[in-house]
Every structure is written in C-alpha cells, then in structure tokens.
Design a protein around this motif. Structure first.
Motif, PDB file in Angstrom:
ATOM      1  N   GLY A 269     -39.137  -6.779   5.152  1.00  0.00           N
ATOM      2  CA  GLY A 269     -38.450  -6.967   3.885  1.00  0.00           C
ATOM      3  C   GLY A 269     -36.959  -6.716   3.990  1.00  0.00           C
TER       4      GLY A 269
ATOM      5  N   LEU B 100     -35.366  -9.632   6.160  1.00  0.00           N
ATOM      6  CA  LEU B 100     -35.223 -10.905   5.458  1.00  0.00           C
ATOM      7  C   LEU B 100     -34.258 -10.798   4.280  1.00  0.00           C
ATOM      8  CD1 LEU B 100     -38.893 -12.222   5.629  1.00  0.00           C
ATOM      9  CD2 LEU B 100     -36.873 -13.181   6.764  1.00  0.00           C
TER      10      LEU B 100
ATOM     11  N   LEU C 156     -43.475 -13.734   2.321  1.00  0.00           N
ATOM     12  CA  LEU C 156     -42.086 -13.342   2.094  1.00  0.00           C
ATOM     13  C   LEU C 156     -41.133 -14.518   2.319  1.00  0.00           C
ATOM     14  CD1 LEU C 156     -41.869  -9.797   3.738  1.00  0.00           C
ATOM     15  CD2 LEU C 156     -41.388 -10.344   1.348  1.00  0.00           C
TER      16      LEU C 156
ATOM     17  N   ARG D 113     -39.952 -16.159   5.879  1.00  0.00           N
ATOM     18  CA  ARG D 113     -40.866 -15.775   6.944  1.00  0.00           C
ATOM     19  C   ARG D 113     -40.946 -16.850   8.030  1.00  0.00           C
ATOM     20  NH1 ARG D 113     -43.702 -16.528  10.570  1.00  0.00           N
ATOM     21  NH2 ARG D 113     -45.812 -15.868  11.035  1.00  0.00           N
TER      22      ARG D 113
ATOM     23  N   CYS E  85     -37.375  -9.666  -1.344  1.00  0.00           N
ATOM     24  CA  CYS E  85     -37.562  -9.071  -0.024  1.00  0.00           C
ATOM     25  C   CYS E  85     -37.317  -7.566  -0.047  1.00  0.00           C
ATOM     26  CB  CYS E  85     -36.631  -9.737   0.985  1.00  0.00           C
ATOM     27  SG  CYS E  85     -36.994 -11.479   1.292  1.00  0.00           S
TER      28      CYS E  85
END
Length: 336
Positions: free
Chosen positions: A31, A34, A62, A65, A163
């Motif tokens: 998280g 990103l 997410l 990804r 994220c």
C-alpha cells in the motif's frame, strides 16, 4: 527528517526512480509503495515498483498492482532498472537483508537510497531517511512525506488515498493496535475525504478468503493450537504437510497468530511454520511482552515491540521446544 525544500530538490534531480519493499510484501508494504508510486507518476517521474516475491491475493485489487515488477519473474529487467535509478525508495524495511534475493543488487546500486520506515534499529544503508518507530505504518509516513511536499492537498487523489488507507488499516489491525493514535485517525479522515472508500477497502481485504484458506484455518484451530497456561502463552505449530494438504498460498497464514492471542488471558502468541528451508516464526503480544527482543535473542529476527518475526534451523518439533524452553526467561512479564 528532511525539510520540504530538501525533499523537493532530491526529487527534482531524480529522473528515474525505483520503489522497493521487503520480501513477501504485506498490506503496508504494498500500500505504501503503490501510494508513493501513483503520486510520483502524477508528478511526472519515471518510476517502477520492484518486489522480491509474490504477495497475498487479497492485495491483487490495489490500484497499480499490475504495474508491480516481481524480481524473480524478470530479473534482468529489474536489475537494469535498479542500476539506472537515480533514487531508490526503500519502504517498510531498514536492512537490505529483508529484500531477500534483491539484497546484493540494492547494496551495489549507484543511486541514492531514501529509507522510509517504522521498524527499530535501522542498518544505516540510507542516504536520506524518514524514520519513526512510533508510526503505526509506513503508509502513515508516506502520507506525511507527500503532504509535506505537495502544494495542493488535491494532489492526494482517490487512488493514492486508497493505497495508503489499505496500508494503515492492515498494519494497525483495522485500527485496533496501540499504535493507532489520534494522528492516525486524523490521517484516515483526510484519506476518506480524498476519496478512499473505507468500506470497499475493508471488504476487498478481509472478505476475500478462498475455501481452502478457511478449511486451513479451521484445521489449525482444531488440531495445531497449543495453549501453555502457566506462561499465558499460546502457539500454532504448522507442518509443511498442512500447507500442502490445504494448498496454502502466500497470504493464507496472515492473521492466524492473532487467533491465539485472542484467547482470554494470553499475553504472548506464536505462529511457527515449517517452510521447508527454515522454520518461520511470527510473534504477537499484548502489554509489555517484548516480541522484538524474543525474536532477536532467540530466533535471528526482530520487528516491533508487540509484533515481530524470526526464523530457525532444524525440524518443527525442535523449534517449538526451543520456544517453550525460552518462556521461563520471561516468567515475570508473562504471568503478572
């Protein structure tokens, strides 16, 4: 912590940027990576996220990804990108060994290293750092980094907010852990205001189990849980045959140790798994039981005070016995 102007100068000189995180990325690692990735991309940087392994399927949703490069799948490309990077962000780890197969190429990379992390005892490889062991998550520090650099709060888009929310939520146990401070709630409020759909994030992460995973959890609860009442300790000892029987994949053991910790009166919990090459341990505790010290002294590991991990050589039974033999050392803390 660097000033806003210093951070802006560093980024202005960094044409090519690589973001890295630790082996087997969890929700905070991916998280935060990103979230930073999207912000840097929006700012016009050439940026890549490279990880040293796969990650749990419950993080597949997410945003971004599909842009993540997994080193073992494309080693030559990943090595080239690391070598060409002017700046390498090192997120959610503070020792290169935590990147596993990427350790050596990162040590030898000519680019500047920017560590953003909240774990204890940094190795000291970094050229720049944003480090705070009291932070609830690296994603919290990424939010602070972005907020400190931006001219307009609107630069934190719904994608970035999603994220970072996922990272903070997972590393705080859905905001249950002691690290969930007033500041954390204030940041979460800002992320929701910026477009993070909190209910959807929760559903995507916590309500996406496979049938095999649920059967594996049931098997562990029924057959692999051991309670040691005289030391207020509980553990799961999971054999490699268990992993094979239930076709366990990356992320399927996530949160299992917390079931042991949820037993009334338990102060220390361990998940001990035979991963074939090594026996892996995850430790969780409440109060003043020092998981990080136990992991460091006895199992070649480390981490946070109430959440740490380690590993050991030998068979599963011998490592479980080692864990039990260590408990008297902490009798006073475990039984008070």
């Amino acid at each position: 912590m660097l000033t806003r102007q210093q951070n802006k100068e560093i980024l202005s000189k960094s044409d090519k940027i690589v973001i890295t995180t630790h082996h087997k990325p969890d929700g905070d690692a991916l998280g935060s990576s990103l979230g930073l990735y999207h912000w840097l991309k929006d700012a016009g940087h050439h940026v890549n996220v490279i990880v040293s392994s796969d990650f749990p399927a419950f993080l597949d949703w997410l945003p971004g990804r599909d842009e993540v490069l997994i080193y073992p799948d494309q080693p030559e490309l990943c090595q080239q990108l690391v070598q060409e990077a002017a700046l390498i962000f090192c997120l959610d780890y503070n020792a290169f060994s935590r990147t596993n197969v990427m350790e050596q190429i990162l040590r030898e990379a000519p680019g500047k290293k920017y560590m953003i992390d909240h774990h204890l005892d940094p190795e000291g490889f970094d050229d720049y750092r944003l480090w705070d062991s009291s932070a609830a998550a690296t994603a919290q520090l990424i939010f602070n980094f972005i907020e400190d650099c931006v001219d307009q709060v609107s630069e934190i888009t719904p994608t970035i907010a999603t994220c970072l929310y996922a990272g903070i939520m997972t590393d705080t146990g859905s905001f249950r852990f002691r690290s969930t401070t007033e500041e954390v709630h204030q940041i979460i409020a800002k992320l929701i205001r910026s477009g993070a759909r909190n209910w959807e994030i929760h559903e995507s992460i916590y309500n996406s189990s496979t049938e095999n995973r649920l059967k594996f959890l049931g098997h562990c609860l029924l057959n692999r849980l051991q309670v040691i009442p005289e030391y207020n300790t509980a553990l799961f000892a999971v054999a490699k045959q268990d992993l094979e029987q239930f076709q366990v994949t990356t992320g399927d053991t996530e949160g299992l140790v917390n079931y042991a910790l949820s037993i009334k009166g338990i102060r220390l919990a361990a998940l001990i798994i035979d991963r074939t090459e090594l026996i892996k341990l995850s430790l969780r505790s409440i109060g003043d039981v020092p998981c990080n010290e136990i992991a460091r002294k006895h199992f070649n590991g480390g981490g946070h005070f109430n959440a740490a991990g380690g590993s050991a050589e030998g068979d599963l039974k011998s490592v479980v016995d080692r864990f039990k033999m260590m408990l008297p050392e902490y009798t006073e803390i475990l039984t008070k």
